[in-house]
Design a protein around this motif. Structure first.
Motif, mmCIF file in Angstrom:
data_model
loop_
_atom_site.group_PDB
_atom_site.id
_atom_site.type_symbol
_atom_site.label_atom_id
_atom_site.label_comp_id
_atom_site.label_asym_id
_atom_site.label_seq_id
_atom_site.Cartn_x
_atom_site.Cartn_y
_atom_site.Cartn_z
ATOM 1 N N ASN A 23 22.629 26.140 26.491
ATOM 2 C CA ASN A 23 22.757 26.481 27.907
ATOM 3 C C ASN A 23 23.856 25.672 28.580
ATOM 4 O OD1 ASN A 23 20.740 28.427 27.878
ATOM 5 N ND2 ASN A 23 19.119 26.955 28.354
ATOM 6 N N ALA A 24 24.018 24.416 28.142
ATOM 7 C CA ALA A 24 25.092 23.602 28.702
ATOM 8 C C ALA A 24 26.454 24.180 28.347
ATOM 9 C CB ALA A 24 24.969 22.165 28.200
ATOM 10 N N ASP A 25 26.593 24.676 27.120
ATOM 11 C CA ASP A 25 27.853 25.305 26.719
ATOM 12 C C ASP A 25 28.112 26.581 27.522
ATOM 13 O OD1 ASP A 25 28.250 23.314 24.888
ATOM 14 O OD2 ASP A 25 27.401 24.443 23.194
ATOM 15 N N ILE A 26 27.064 27.378 27.731
ATOM 16 C CA ILE A 26 27.214 28.606 28.516
ATOM 17 C C ILE A 26 27.585 28.275 29.959
ATOM 18 C CG2 ILE A 26 25.965 30.579 29.471
ATOM 19 C CD1 ILE A 26 26.716 30.978 26.617
ATOM 20 N N ALA A 27 26.947 27.236 30.512
ATOM 21 C CA ALA A 27 27.235 26.853 31.898
ATOM 22 C C ALA A 27 28.680 26.418 32.067
ATOM 23 C CB ALA A 27 26.285 25.739 32.330
ATOM 24 N N SER A 28 29.181 25.636 31.109
ATOM 25 C CA SER A 28 30.567 25.182 31.205
ATOM 26 C C SER A 28 31.548 26.332 31.032
ATOM 27 C CB SER A 28 30.833 24.105 30.154
ATOM 28 O OG SER A 28 30.640 24.632 28.847
ATOM 29 N N ALA A 29 31.156 27.330 30.231
ATOM 30 C CA ALA A 29 32.050 28.467 30.005
ATOM 31 C C ALA A 29 32.076 29.407 31.199
ATOM 32 C CB ALA A 29 31.625 29.224 28.752
ATOM 33 N N THR A 30 30.915 29.621 31.833
ATOM 34 C CA THR A 30 30.852 30.554 32.962
ATOM 35 C C THR A 30 31.279 29.915 34.277
ATOM 36 O OG1 THR A 30 28.512 29.992 33.256
ATOM 37 C CG2 THR A 30 29.034 31.934 31.921
ATOM 38 N N ALA A 31 31.262 28.596 34.357
ATOM 39 C CA ALA A 31 31.659 27.942 35.608
ATOM 40 C C ALA A 31 33.119 28.224 35.932
ATOM 41 C CB ALA A 31 31.418 26.435 35.511
ATOM 42 N N THR A 33 34.750 30.900 35.176
ATOM 43 C CA THR A 33 34.966 32.314 35.485
ATOM 44 C C THR A 33 34.110 32.801 36.654
ATOM 45 O OG1 THR A 33 33.285 32.955 33.857
ATOM 46 C CG2 THR A 33 35.566 32.813 33.094
ATOM 47 N N ALA A 34 33.332 31.923 37.267
ATOM 48 C CA ALA A 34 32.463 32.346 38.370
ATOM 49 C C ALA A 34 33.282 32.892 39.534
ATOM 50 C CB ALA A 34 31.592 31.178 38.827
ATOM 51 N N LEU A 35 34.390 32.229 39.839
ATOM 52 C CA LEU A 35 35.244 32.699 40.931
ATOM 53 C C LEU A 35 35.850 34.057 40.601
ATOM 54 C CD1 LEU A 35 36.599 32.232 43.642
ATOM 55 C CD2 LEU A 35 38.409 30.967 42.452
ATOM 56 N N LEU A 36 36.276 34.222 39.358
ATOM 57 C CA LEU A 36 36.860 35.505 38.963
ATOM 58 C C LEU A 36 35.826 36.627 39.034
ATOM 59 C CD1 LEU A 36 39.040 34.428 35.896
ATOM 60 C CD2 LEU A 36 39.788 34.895 38.235
ATOM 61 N N ILE A 37 34.592 36.338 38.655
ATOM 62 C CA ILE A 37 33.529 37.343 38.735
ATOM 63 C C ILE A 37 33.267 37.726 40.188
ATOM 64 C CG2 ILE A 37 31.077 37.757 38.334
ATOM 65 C CD1 ILE A 37 31.296 36.053 35.838
ATOM 66 N N SER A 38 33.230 36.740 41.068
ATOM 67 C CA SER A 38 33.004 37.016 42.493
ATOM 68 C C SER A 38 34.137 37.853 43.075
ATOM 69 C CB SER A 38 32.866 35.701 43.261
ATOM 70 O OG SER A 38 31.797 34.929 42.756
ATOM 71 N N VAL A 39 35.364 37.505 42.720
ATOM 72 C CA VAL A 39 36.512 38.277 43.202
ATOM 73 C C VAL A 39 36.464 39.701 42.656
ATOM 74 C CG1 VAL A 39 39.028 38.476 43.119
ATOM 75 C CG2 VAL A 39 37.964 36.257 43.532
ATOM 76 N N LYS A 90 13.202 33.680 31.326
ATOM 77 C CA LYS A 90 13.961 32.528 31.790
ATOM 78 C C LYS A 90 15.350 32.941 32.267
ATOM 79 C CE LYS A 90 11.638 29.040 28.954
ATOM 80 N NZ LYS A 90 11.815 27.965 27.950
ATOM 81 N N TYR A 91 15.737 32.363 33.390
ATOM 82 C CA TYR A 91 17.067 32.608 33.945
ATOM 83 C C TYR A 91 18.047 31.600 33.357
ATOM 84 C CZ TYR A 91 20.847 33.095 37.338
ATOM 85 O OH TYR A 91 22.072 33.285 37.933
ATOM 86 N N ASN A 92 19.239 32.069 33.022
ATOM 87 C CA ASN A 92 20.296 31.172 32.577
ATOM 88 C C ASN A 92 21.604 31.593 33.231
ATOM 89 O OD1 ASN A 92 21.768 33.094 30.617
ATOM 90 N ND2 ASN A 92 19.663 33.152 29.856
ATOM 91 N N GLU A 93 22.619 30.798 33.032
ATOM 92 C CA GLU A 93 23.882 31.037 33.726
ATOM 93 C C GLU A 93 24.530 32.355 33.324
ATOM 94 O OE1 GLU A 93 22.908 28.300 32.421
ATOM 95 O OE2 GLU A 93 22.859 26.863 34.075
ATOM 96 N N MET A 94 24.240 32.845 32.148
ATOM 97 C CA MET A 94 24.843 34.087 31.681
ATOM 98 C C MET A 94 24.288 35.304 32.408
ATOM 99 S SD MET A 94 25.264 35.222 27.699
ATOM 100 C CE MET A 94 26.372 36.556 27.231
ATOM 101 N N SER A 96 24.050 35.806 35.493
ATOM 102 C CA SER A 96 24.837 36.147 36.678
ATOM 103 C C SER A 96 25.869 37.234 36.383
ATOM 104 C CB SER A 96 25.538 34.900 37.220
ATOM 105 O OG SER A 96 26.386 34.337 36.233
ATOM 106 N N VAL A 97 26.272 37.353 35.133
ATOM 107 C CA VAL A 97 27.234 38.391 34.763
ATOM 108 C C VAL A 97 26.587 39.776 34.816
ATOM 109 C CG1 VAL A 97 28.907 39.092 32.993
ATOM 110 C CG2 VAL A 97 28.337 36.685 33.280
ATOM 111 N N ALA A 98 25.251 39.831 34.751
ATOM 112 C CA ALA A 98 24.554 41.124 34.776
ATOM 113 C C ALA A 98 24.824 41.881 36.069
ATOM 114 C CB ALA A 98 23.052 40.905 34.592
#
Length: 234
Positions: A23-31, A33-39, A90-94, A96-98
Motif C-alpha cells: 500500500n505504501a508503494d501504491i500511495a507513492s505511485a498515485t500521489a 498522478t493525483a493532480l493529473l487525475i483531478s485535472v 478495504k479502501y486503498n489509494e488505488m 480513487s482511480v475508479a
C-alpha cells in the motif's frame, strides 16, 4: 552460521512482502498522478457539458443534460463507495482511480442515449409537422420518443455496463489487495451507474425535452421563446 557438517549457507536472500509495504508503494505511485487525475476529471466534465450545449440556440442547447450526466456518475460513485465500505471492503489509494473509470463509462452511456434521442426526433420531425401541438399530444409524443430512444440505446448501455461489471468482478479475486479493492469498488460502480443511467439520466432527458417542446430557453427555463425569437417570462 554453521550448518550440518560445519558448512555455511551462502547466497541467502530475504524478501519482505506485506500489505503495508504494498500500500505504501501504491500511495507513492498515485500521489504523483493525483493532480493529473483531478485535472482529467475536470476536463472530461467540461467537455461533456460543452458538447451537449454545442447548439448555440437558446432552444436547442442541452446544458442541463451535461450536469445530469456528471451528476449520475457522482451518485453512482457515492452509492458504490457506500455499499463497499458497508460491506467491509478495504479502501486503498488505488480506489480513487475508479472514479475516473466510472466517469468514462457513464459519459459514454449518456452520449449513446442522447444520440439515440436525437435520431428519433429527427426521424419523426417530418411526420409531426402537420399535427396539432396541444398539451396532451406533446406529452404523448414525448413518452413515445423517450421510449423509442431507450429501446434503441438501452441494449448498448446494458451490454457495455454489464461486461465492464463482470470484468471487474472477476478481477476482484486477484491476490493483490490493492487491485482487489479497486476492482470491487469499480464493479459496484458499474452496476450503480447502469441503474442511474436508465432511471435518473433518462428522466432528466425527458424533462429537458419537455422544456424544449414548451419553447423554454435552455439557459433560463423561466423564459419562453415566442415565434419571433423574443423572450418572455413564463
Amino acid at each position: 552460521g554453521g550448518g550440518a557438517g560445519g558448512q555455511g549457507v551462502a547466497d541467502v536472500r530475504v524478501s519482505v512482502r506485506s500489505n503495508a509495504v504494498f500500500n505504501a508503494d501504491i500511495a507513492s505511485a498515485t500521489a504523483d498522478t493525483a493532480l493529473l487525475i483531478s485535472v482529467g476529471i475536470g476536463l472530461t466534465s467540461m467537455f461533456v457539458c460543452l458538447f451537449l450545449a454545442r447548439d448555440r440556440s437558446c432552444l436547442g442547447a442541452r446544458p442541463a443534460l451535461g450536469g445530469a450526466a456528471i451528476g449520475s456518475v457522482m451518485l453512482a460513485t457515492a452509492a458504490a463507495f457506500g455499499v463497499c465500505a458497508g460491506a467491509g471492503v478495504k479502501y486503498n489509494e488505488m480506489v480513487s482511480v475508479a472514479l475516473f473509470v466510472m466517469l468514462g463509462v457513464g459519459v459514454d452511456d449518456a452520449f449513446l442515449f442522447v444520440r439515440a434521442l436525437e435520431d428519433v426526433l429527427a426521424a419523426r420531425q417530418k411526420e409531426r409537422q402537420h399535427e396539432r401541438a396541444d398539451a396532451s399530444s406533446l406529452e404523448a409524443s414525448l413518452e413515445a420518443d423517450i421510449g423509442a430512444a431507450l429501446a434503441a440505446a438501452g441494449p448498448s448501455i446494458l451490454l457495455s455496463s454489464t461486461t465492464n461489471a463482470i470484468a471487474f468482478a472477476v478481477s476482484a479475486y486477484s491476490p493483490l489487495p490493492a487491485l482487489r479493492g479497486f476492482c470491487t469498488y469499480s464493479a459496484a460502480g458499474m452496476v450503480a451507474d447502469l441503474c442511474l443511467q436508465l432511471t435518473f439520466f433518462v428522466a432528466a432527458a425527458a424533462i429537458d425535452e419537455r422544456r424544449r417542446r414548451q419553447q423554454r430557453c435552455a439557459w433560463a427555463p423561466c423564459l419562453m421563446l415566442d415565434g419571433a425569437g423574443g423572450r418572455r417570462l413564463a
